[in-house]
Structures are given as C-alpha cells and as structure tokens.
Design a protein around this motif. Structure first.
Motif, PDB file in Angstrom:
ATOM      1  N   ASP A  11       0.864  -1.190   0.000  1.00  0.00           N
ATOM      2  CA  ASP A  11       0.000   0.000   0.000  1.00  0.00           C
ATOM      3  C   ASP A  11       0.898   1.236   0.000  1.00  0.00           C
ATOM      4  N   ILE A  12       1.116   1.805  -1.177  1.00  0.00           N
ATOM      5  CA  ILE A  12       2.074   2.901  -1.320  1.00  0.00           C
ATOM      6  C   ILE A  12       1.642   4.123  -0.519  1.00  0.00           C
ATOM      7  N   LEU A  13       0.365   4.472  -0.610  1.00  0.00           N
ATOM      8  CA  LEU A  13      -0.115   5.650   0.112  1.00  0.00           C
ATOM      9  C   LEU A  13       0.095   5.489   1.616  1.00  0.00           C
ATOM     10  N   CYS A  14      -0.182   4.300   2.128  1.00  0.00           N
ATOM     11  CA  CYS A  14      -0.021   4.049   3.559  1.00  0.00           C
ATOM     12  C   CYS A  14       1.446   4.152   3.966  1.00  0.00           C
ATOM     13  N   ARG A  15       2.338   3.553   3.187  1.00  0.00           N
ATOM     14  CA  ARG A  15       3.754   3.540   3.541  1.00  0.00           C
ATOM     15  C   ARG A  15       4.392   4.920   3.432  1.00  0.00           C
ATOM     16  N   LEU A  16       3.958   5.709   2.462  1.00  0.00           N
ATOM     17  CA  LEU A  16       4.583   7.009   2.253  1.00  0.00           C
ATOM     18  C   LEU A  16       4.027   8.089   3.174  1.00  0.00           C
ATOM     19  N   TRP A  17       2.706   8.067   3.417  1.00  0.00           N
ATOM     20  CA  TRP A  17       2.068   9.185   4.105  1.00  0.00           C
ATOM     21  C   TRP A  17       1.542   8.855   5.497  1.00  0.00           C
ATOM     22  N   CYS A  18       1.361   7.593   5.823  1.00  0.00           N
ATOM     23  CA  CYS A  18       0.745   7.239   7.109  1.00  0.00           C
ATOM     24  C   CYS A  18       1.685   6.475   8.025  1.00  0.00           C
ATOM     25  N   ASN A  19       2.954   6.429   7.683  1.00  0.00           N
ATOM     26  CA  ASN A  19       3.954   5.760   8.509  1.00  0.00           C
ATOM     27  C   ASN A  19       4.137   6.543   9.810  1.00  0.00           C
ATOM     28  N   PRO A  20       3.959   5.920  10.969  1.00  0.00           N
ATOM     29  CA  PRO A  20       4.058   6.661  12.235  1.00  0.00           C
ATOM     30  C   PRO A  20       5.487   6.938  12.686  1.00  0.00           C
ATOM     31  N   ALA A  21       6.463   6.388  11.994  1.00  0.00           N
ATOM     32  CA  ALA A  21       7.850   6.569  12.449  1.00  0.00           C
ATOM     33  C   ALA A  21       8.806   6.604  11.268  1.00  0.00           C
ATOM     34  N   ARG A  22       8.610   7.561  10.379  1.00  0.00           N
ATOM     35  CA  ARG A  22       9.504   7.684   9.232  1.00  0.00           C
ATOM     36  C   ARG A  22      10.846   8.243   9.693  1.00  0.00           C
ATOM     37  N   THR A  23      11.915   7.654   9.204  1.00  0.00           N
ATOM     38  CA  THR A  23      13.265   8.059   9.613  1.00  0.00           C
ATOM     39  C   THR A  23      14.005   8.829   8.523  1.00  0.00           C
ATOM     40  N   ASN A  24      13.284   9.281   7.497  1.00  0.00           N
ATOM     41  CA  ASN A  24      13.943  10.002   6.401  1.00  0.00           C
ATOM     42  C   ASN A  24      13.749  11.513   6.520  1.00  0.00           C
ATOM     43  N   ARG A  25      13.403  11.975   7.716  1.00  0.00           N
ATOM     44  CA  ARG A  25      13.237  13.400   8.025  1.00  0.00           C
ATOM     45  C   ARG A  25      12.009  14.027   7.369  1.00  0.00           C
TER      46      ARG A  25
END
Length: 282
Positions: A196-210
C-alpha cells in the motif's frame, strides 16, 4: 491525486535551541460499546420499550405484523409436516422473503473515541451501522466544526490510510489535508500491507527520512549512545477503550439517553484521572 503516491518532501527540524512551537497529536479508535435501538437496520430511533421492545415510535405499527408472523411460524413448526413455508409480508419496498427477522431489538455498532496523546479525552460519537471512512470523517468534522484553529497536527487512527484516501478522493482541497497529517498508530501499522504505497509514504508513524521530524526524537542514553524514539504515544485510544470495557455490561442495558449521559460522565472521570496523573508526574 498523484502527489499522494510520491515521496513526501523532507522537513528540516528547527535549529538547536530555537522555538519548536506546539505539535498536537490526537488518537482515534472505535470501541464496541452498544445500546439497543430500533430493529430496522437503517433506523437510529430509540426503543419505545427498553424491557422487551423492538421498535421505535416511528415504526411501532410494524409490531403487530411481525408478532402475527412469529405466531404463524410457531404454528407451522408444531405441525407433523417436516416442511416449513411461511410467507412473510413485505416491509415497505422490500419483499417479504428478503426481510431480515425483527424478533429482537437492534443495537448500535460502536462508539468512536478521540483523545490527545496525553490520554485526555476530546470527544466521542456513535456509529450506528459500521465504522466507515465517510462516517469517521463526519465525526471529525463535527468535533472541530466550531474550532477549526484547534485541529491537531497529527491524527493517529488504525485505518488512517483508508481515511486519507477517502478525503483525497472526495475533496482534494479539504482543510484536513492542509492542516493535519493522518498516520496509522504504531500497533496497527505492523499489520498494514507493505504494497500500500499511500499508507507507507504518508501514514507511517515513524519515518526516519526526516519527512516527519516531529514524530521522531533522538535521545542519548546513559552510555552516550544515540537512538531514536517515538515522540508521541499513539496507543492512548486503546488504553482508554480498555478502561471503558469495564462498563460494557452496564452500558448495554441502558436507554439511549442514559447511555449518552453515562459515557459523558466516564469521559469526565477519565479526564480527572489523567490530569491527576500528569500533575503528579510534574
């Protein structure tokens, strides 16, 4: 829109020592606390008789129809013939054979609770049929209708990706897209599909790419090792709902008015407990 399938732009955190402003995160979840209502699926009316009734005041005239049908069904059952062929009367525009039985009262589906990440409750609403994205969005619109300036910076919700997808599809210019980021809470995010691209890109609760520096903190432990940690507790809704579960048996037997009043009282009590805990913690 295609921009929601693209990598979110990186955001630079404020310089060390500079003012960060206030970042607010609210958490939302559904809890299966129910009360009885009219037996018709699309009706939200309260029962006339909460002891053993099935219909609201608007549909009370249907009571005799289905009582007679139920009696006919029992008579056929007592016959020696092994076959049972009961002709149910039509209900409005629905043929009798498609009518779902109405021999007991219906129930609401769940309540939707919303609270801040510190566990302080904000509000709640009832879902009568299911917990759908349009209904959840309507609940959010109602809660912040009179205070749009107080909308949270982030909303953590177990189905945030579908909610975001619904908002983008229905209104790409929605104020929710301008002011609030929708993320999946940490626990439920584990079970979301990696495709699920939208979920992984925009709804990730702990993105580490700033791309979401407000959700991640860098801390140094006693051995001077740096590691990242979550800035917010995204499971406060689960914790509130676990506390509410102790009152489920009582709530299921209440009228709609008593149910609403009791939930409000429980929210006030939980707010006091939370404020006392925060004050003691300092």
């Amino acid at each position: 829109p295609l921009q929601f399938l693209q990598q979110p732009a990186q955001q630079e955190a404020p310089p060390e020592g500079a003012s960060h402003g206030y970042i607010c995160l609210s958490v939302m979840d559904g809890k299966s606390l129910k009360h009885r209502k009219c037996t018709l699926v699309d009706c939200q009316g309260p029962l006339v008789n909460y002891k053993n009734g099935r219909f609201c005041d608007l549909h009370l005239d249907m009571r005799d129809i289905y009582e007679n049908t139920h009696e006919n069904s029992n008579q056929h059952t007592n016959n020696s013939s092994p076959s049972l062929n009961v002709q149910l009367p039509a209900l409005q525009d629905t043929p009798g054979y498609k009518v779902v039985h109405t021999f007991c009262a219906g129930t609401t589906y769940c309540i939707q609770t919303v609270q801040w990440a510190c566990k302080t409750p904000i509000s709640w609403r009832k879902c009568y049929k299911w917990e759908s994205s349009p209904q959840v969005l309507a609940i959010l619109d109602t809660i912040w209708a009179n205070h749009p300036e107080s909308k949270p910076s982030f909303i953590a919700y177990d189905d945030a990706c579908d909610l975001l997808r619904h908002i983008v599809t229905q209104d790409p210019n929605s104020s929710w897209l301008q002011n609030t980021k929708f993320i999946v809470d940490a626990w439920h995010y584990i079970g979301h599909q990696a495709t699920d691209i939208l979920c992984r890109l925009w709804c990730n609760p702990a993105r580490t790419n700033r791309s979401q520096p407000d959700l991640i903190l860098t801390e140094v432990d006693e051995e001077r090792n740096s590691h990242t940690t979550r800035a917010f507790n995204t499971e406060t809704a689960e914790q509130l709902n676990a506390w509410l579960e102790g009152f489920e048996a009582h709530l299921s037997q209440m009228t709609d008015v008593n149910f609403d009043f009791f939930i409000h009282v429980l929210f006030l009590l939980f707010t006091e407990l939370t404020e006392n805990r925060i004050s003691k913690k300092g």
